[in-house]
Structure formats: structure tokens, C-alpha cells
Design a protein around this motif. Structure first.
Motif, PDB file in Angstrom:
ATOM      1  N   LEU A  80       0.672  -1.253   0.020  1.00 56.41           N
ATOM      2  CA  LEU A  80       0.016   0.138  -0.250  1.00 56.41           C
ATOM      3  C   LEU A  80       0.847   1.189  -0.073  1.00 56.41           C
ATOM      4  O   LEU A  80       0.569   2.293  -0.734  1.00 56.41           O
ATOM      5  N   TYR A  81       1.829   1.216   0.740  1.00 55.36           N
ATOM      6  CA  TYR A  81       2.764   2.243   0.868  1.00 55.36           C
ATOM      7  C   TYR A  81       3.463   2.795  -0.621  1.00 55.36           C
ATOM      8  O   TYR A  81       3.547   3.907  -0.997  1.00 55.36           O
ATOM      9  N   SER A  82       4.150   1.727  -1.432  1.00 51.95           N
ATOM     10  CA  SER A  82       4.555   2.023  -2.674  1.00 51.95           C
ATOM     11  C   SER A  82       3.667   2.318  -3.573  1.00 51.95           C
ATOM     12  O   SER A  82       3.836   3.061  -4.448  1.00 51.95           O
ATOM     13  N   TYR A  83       2.355   1.856  -3.604  1.00 52.08           N
ATOM     14  CA  TYR A  83       1.254   2.113  -4.394  1.00 52.08           C
ATOM     15  C   TYR A  83       0.920   3.613  -4.428  1.00 52.08           C
ATOM     16  O   TYR A  83       1.031   4.436  -5.401  1.00 52.08           O
ATOM     17  N   ALA A  84       0.898   3.978  -2.946  1.00 53.04           N
ATOM     18  CA  ALA A  84       0.247   5.298  -2.737  1.00 53.04           C
ATOM     19  C   ALA A  84       1.438   6.533  -3.112  1.00 53.04           C
ATOM     20  O   ALA A  84       1.157   7.465  -3.835  1.00 53.04           O
ATOM     21  N   MET A  85       2.914   5.906  -2.883  1.00 55.30           N
ATOM     22  CA  MET A  85       3.757   6.882  -3.294  1.00 55.30           C
ATOM     23  C   MET A  85       4.137   7.053  -4.711  1.00 55.30           C
ATOM     24  O   MET A  85       4.177   8.369  -5.392  1.00 55.30           O
ATOM     25  N   ALA A  86       3.814   5.946  -5.470  1.00 52.86           N
ATOM     26  CA  ALA A  86       3.978   5.919  -6.962  1.00 52.86           C
ATOM     27  C   ALA A  86       2.756   6.749  -7.497  1.00 52.86           C
ATOM     28  O   ALA A  86       3.048   7.095  -8.670  1.00 52.86           O
ATOM     29  N   GLU A  87       1.842   7.070  -7.032  1.00 51.11           N
ATOM     30  CA  GLU A  87       0.827   7.617  -7.339  1.00 51.11           C
ATOM     31  C   GLU A  87       1.316   9.242  -7.532  1.00 51.11           C
ATOM     32  O   GLU A  87       0.592  10.043  -8.428  1.00 51.11           O
ATOM     33  N   ARG A  88       2.158   9.346  -6.546  1.00 52.87           N
ATOM     34  CA  ARG A  88       2.645  10.898  -6.622  1.00 52.87           C
ATOM     35  C   ARG A  88       4.071  11.154  -7.309  1.00 52.87           C
ATOM     36  O   ARG A  88       4.526  12.162  -7.221  1.00 52.87           O
ATOM     37  N   ASP A  89       4.624   9.879  -7.798  1.00 56.16           N
ATOM     38  CA  ASP A  89       6.149  10.076  -7.900  1.00 56.16           C
ATOM     39  C   ASP A  89       6.076   9.168  -9.497  1.00 56.16           C
ATOM     40  O   ASP A  89       6.071   8.030  -9.506  1.00 56.16           O
ATOM     41  N   SER A  90       5.811   9.783 -10.611  1.00 55.73           N
ATOM     42  CA  SER A  90       5.863   8.979 -11.970  1.00 55.73           C
ATOM     43  C   SER A  90       7.054   8.183 -12.352  1.00 55.73           C
ATOM     44  O   SER A  90       6.859   7.229 -12.798  1.00 55.73           O
ATOM     45  N   HIS A  91       8.280   8.594 -11.875  1.00 59.63           N
ATOM     46  CA  HIS A  91       9.555   7.930 -12.105  1.00 59.63           C
ATOM     47  C   HIS A  91       9.244   6.650 -11.215  1.00 59.63           C
ATOM     48  O   HIS A  91       9.810   5.518 -11.885  1.00 59.63           O
ATOM     49  N   PHE A  92       8.986   6.651 -10.159  1.00 60.09           N
ATOM     50  CA  PHE A  92       8.740   5.573  -9.161  1.00 60.09           C
ATOM     51  C   PHE A  92       7.751   4.484  -9.830  1.00 60.09           C
ATOM     52  O   PHE A  92       7.927   3.494  -9.974  1.00 60.09           O
ATOM     53  N   LYS A  93       6.607   5.263 -10.368  1.00 60.79           N
ATOM     54  CA  LYS A  93       5.757   4.338 -10.896  1.00 60.79           C
ATOM     55  C   LYS A  93       6.244   3.721 -12.226  1.00 60.79           C
ATOM     56  O   LYS A  93       5.887   2.560 -12.440  1.00 60.79           O
ATOM     57  N   ASP A  94       7.028   4.492 -13.008  1.00 58.78           N
ATOM     58  CA  ASP A  94       7.669   3.687 -14.307  1.00 58.78           C
ATOM     59  C   ASP A  94       8.236   2.705 -13.776  1.00 58.78           C
ATOM     60  O   ASP A  94       8.190   1.408 -14.267  1.00 58.78           O
ATOM     61  N   ALA A  95       9.035   2.648 -12.737  1.00 59.26           N
ATOM     62  CA  ALA A  95       9.979   1.624 -12.200  1.00 59.26           C
ATOM     63  C   ALA A  95       9.248   0.368 -11.869  1.00 59.26           C
ATOM     64  O   ALA A  95       9.686  -0.668 -12.100  1.00 59.26           O
ATOM     65  N   LEU A  96       8.177   0.552 -11.178  1.00 62.12           N
ATOM     66  CA  LEU A  96       7.231  -0.486 -10.674  1.00 62.12           C
ATOM     67  C   LEU A  96       6.567  -1.087 -11.951  1.00 62.12           C
ATOM     68  O   LEU A  96       6.582  -2.364 -12.173  1.00 62.12           O
ATOM     69  N   LEU A  97       6.135  -0.317 -12.966  1.00 61.99           N
ATOM     70  CA  LEU A  97       5.544  -0.759 -14.078  1.00 61.99           C
ATOM     71  C   LEU A  97       6.345  -1.664 -14.869  1.00 61.99           C
ATOM     72  O   LEU A  97       6.040  -2.586 -15.693  1.00 61.99           O
ATOM     73  N   GLU A  98       7.674  -1.265 -14.989  1.00 57.77           N
ATOM     74  CA  GLU A  98       8.716  -1.890 -15.950  1.00 57.77           C
ATOM     75  C   GLU A  98       9.354  -3.202 -15.220  1.00 57.77           C
ATOM     76  O   GLU A  98      10.371  -3.502 -15.761  1.00 57.77           O
ATOM     77  N   SER A  99       8.829  -3.608 -14.109  1.00 60.47           N
ATOM     78  CA  SER A  99       9.321  -4.590 -13.284  1.00 60.47           C
ATOM     79  C   SER A  99       8.973  -5.986 -14.115  1.00 60.47           C
ATOM     80  O   SER A  99       7.956  -5.920 -14.706  1.00 60.47           O
ATOM     81  N   ASP A 100       9.839  -6.767 -14.024  1.00 56.77           N
ATOM     82  CA  ASP A 100       9.688  -8.211 -14.894  1.00 56.77           C
ATOM     83  C   ASP A 100       8.646  -8.812 -13.916  1.00 56.77           C
ATOM     84  O   ASP A 100       7.969  -9.756 -14.518  1.00 56.77           O
TER      85      ASP A 100
END
Length: 250
Positions: free
Chosen positions: A35-55
Motif C-alpha cells: 500500500l505504501y509503494s502504491y500510494a507513493m507511486a501515484e505521486r511520483d511518476s518515475h517511481f511508478k515507471d520503475a514498478l510498471l517496468e518490473s519483470d
């Protein structure tokens, strides 16, 4: 992501299989989501890209398990960074492989080496304690990558806390000579014994987050008591939107 079966939650394909189904023969970037990383990624596009590009994106939190049931009507199993760490060390020990730890202090890394030598004696270990800064400069990044690639590990464990570790791994994945790159955060301290992980009772009850909050309230209160309500607000808002869409189609 094509590494085993997944379930789609929000914008993410979350791993929904056993760890022994991971493809460990090709370069694989493994991150976790809670839940923490999800909420953080909604405010940080670079972080969201990093999670989305995970294998592989592991469901590291009871909140993600709940979200899967509510949004996808699928029961998934929580897989923490500690579970991945144990699985990969066992595999490396059986194969006589090598792993590298990037992050934390020299003291913590020394404790990790000592414990692995006893529990996984066939595993060769390399370590690097990077500077404590929000972002590394070009020289520091070059030194880190050179240290990793000189050792040529089968597995690189990164423990620099979210979102720093995920961003760094995403940015430098192609430069790293390792098959598996795993961002495992607090696992370094848990395994070294510098921070005690909540007991199996807390974990089995789905309350590991509460156990950690009790132990480290000053550091973790915002993660759970602030971002927790934000996550569940988004979750139920998404559920309501989907329900209204279905009703409108009938």
C-alpha cells in the motif's frame, strides 16, 4: 511482465504464482508492491515507471491481497521480500551460486556475510555499502556498477528503501551483470538481525505491518496510518467505479 501468471490490480500486473515458477535464466528485475509503494507511486511518476517496468512485481502486503480479492475476485498469496530472499539463497546454495548485497552499512553487511556463511555455506557473497545520499552522482554510480560487475553475481539484492532502490534498479538494469535483480529493502536489516522482523504469528495473521509499526512507530507511522487510509480510499473508489460501470451496462 511474462514471468508466471499475474493478476491485474490498478495499473499493475502483480505476480500470482509460486516462486519456483520464476524464470531465473534470463535477466529479471523483481520489485515488490504494497500500500505504501502504491500510494507513493501515484505521486511520483518515475517511481511508478520503475514498478510498471518490473519483470516481476511481488504482492508484498496484506493490502494487496485484499485488493486482489475486491477488484479481481482472485485469491493471491502475499510474498514478502524476505520470502524472495530466502528462496533465492536456498537456490544459490544448491547450485553453488553467487549473490551481491548493495545497500546498508558496513556493519550490517558484515553480519549478513557471517550469517550466510553458516546457513548457506555454498553461496559466495559480495557486498557494497554506498554513500548515504538521496541520489548518487555519476562517479558513485560507476563505482557501484563496477563493484557489482567485477563480482558477476547470479543475484543482486538491493536494500536502499523505497523508492530509491526501485528507481536505481530500473535506471541501471541494462548496465548490471546479474541475472536476478531484487529490491528487498528492510530484508537487509531483518537478516542481519539489526532490526527484528515480527514473529510468524503476526505474519500468519496478516498483521506483520502492525508488528513493524509497534516496533518502529516514529519511522513507520506515516507509512501505515497516513498512506493506509489513502490506499483503501482509492481501492473502494475503484471498486465503486467498476460496479457503476457494470450496472450501467445492464
Amino acid at each position: 511482465m511474462d514471468n508466471g501468471s499475474t493478476v491485474q490490480l490498478f495499473d499493475y500486473d502483480v505476480f500470482n504464482a509460486n516462486l519456483d515458477q520464476l524464470d531465473t535464466n534470463s535477466k529479471t528485475l523483481i520489485n515488490t508492491i504494497n500500500l505504501y509503494s502504491y500510494a507513493m507511486a501515484e505521486r511520483d511518476s518515475h517511481f511508478k515507471d520503475a514498478l510498471l517496468e518490473s519483470d516481476v512485481l511481488l504482492p508484498d502486503g496484506v493490502s494487496i491481497v485484499i485488493a486482489s480479492k475486491i477488484l479481481a475476485n482472485k485469491k493471491i498469496k502475499k510474498i514478502a521480500g524476505a520470502d524472495l530472499h530466502k528462496f533465492l539463497l536456498t537456490k544459490l546454495n544448491n547450485e553453488g551460486g553467487k549473490c551481491f548485497y548493495l545497500g546498508s552499512s558496513e556493519t550490517t553487511l558484515k553480519k549478513i556475510i557471517e550469517r550466510i556463511s553458516k546457513e548457506y555455506p555454498s553461496v559466495k557473497v559480495g557486498v557494497y555499502s554506498p554513500p548515504f545520499s538521496s541520489q548518487f552522482n555519476a562517479t558513485e554510480n560507476a563505482d557501484i556498477i563496477n563493484a557489482i560487475n567485477s563480482f558477476k553475481p547470479d543475484v543482486l539484492f538491493i536494500g536502499m528503501t523505497a523508492p530509491k532502490q526501485e528507481k536505481w534498479a530500473y535506471m541501471h538494469k541494462d548496465q548490471i551483470d546479474a541475472k536476478i535483480i531484487g529490491s528487498v529493502g528492510a530484508v537487509f536489516d531483518f537478516y542481519a538481525g539489526t532490526v527484528k522482523r515480527p514473529s510468524s504469528l503476526w505474519i500468519d495473521l496478516g498483521l506483520e505491518w502492525m508488528g513493524r509499526l509497534v516496533k518502529e512507530p516514529k519511522r513507520l507511522w506515516k507509512r501505515y496510518l497516513y498512506y493506509g487510509p489513502i490506499f483503501f480510499y482509492i481501492l473502494f473508489k475503484e471498486k465503486l467505479k467498476r460496479s457503476l460501470k457494470i450496472d450501467g451496462a445492464l
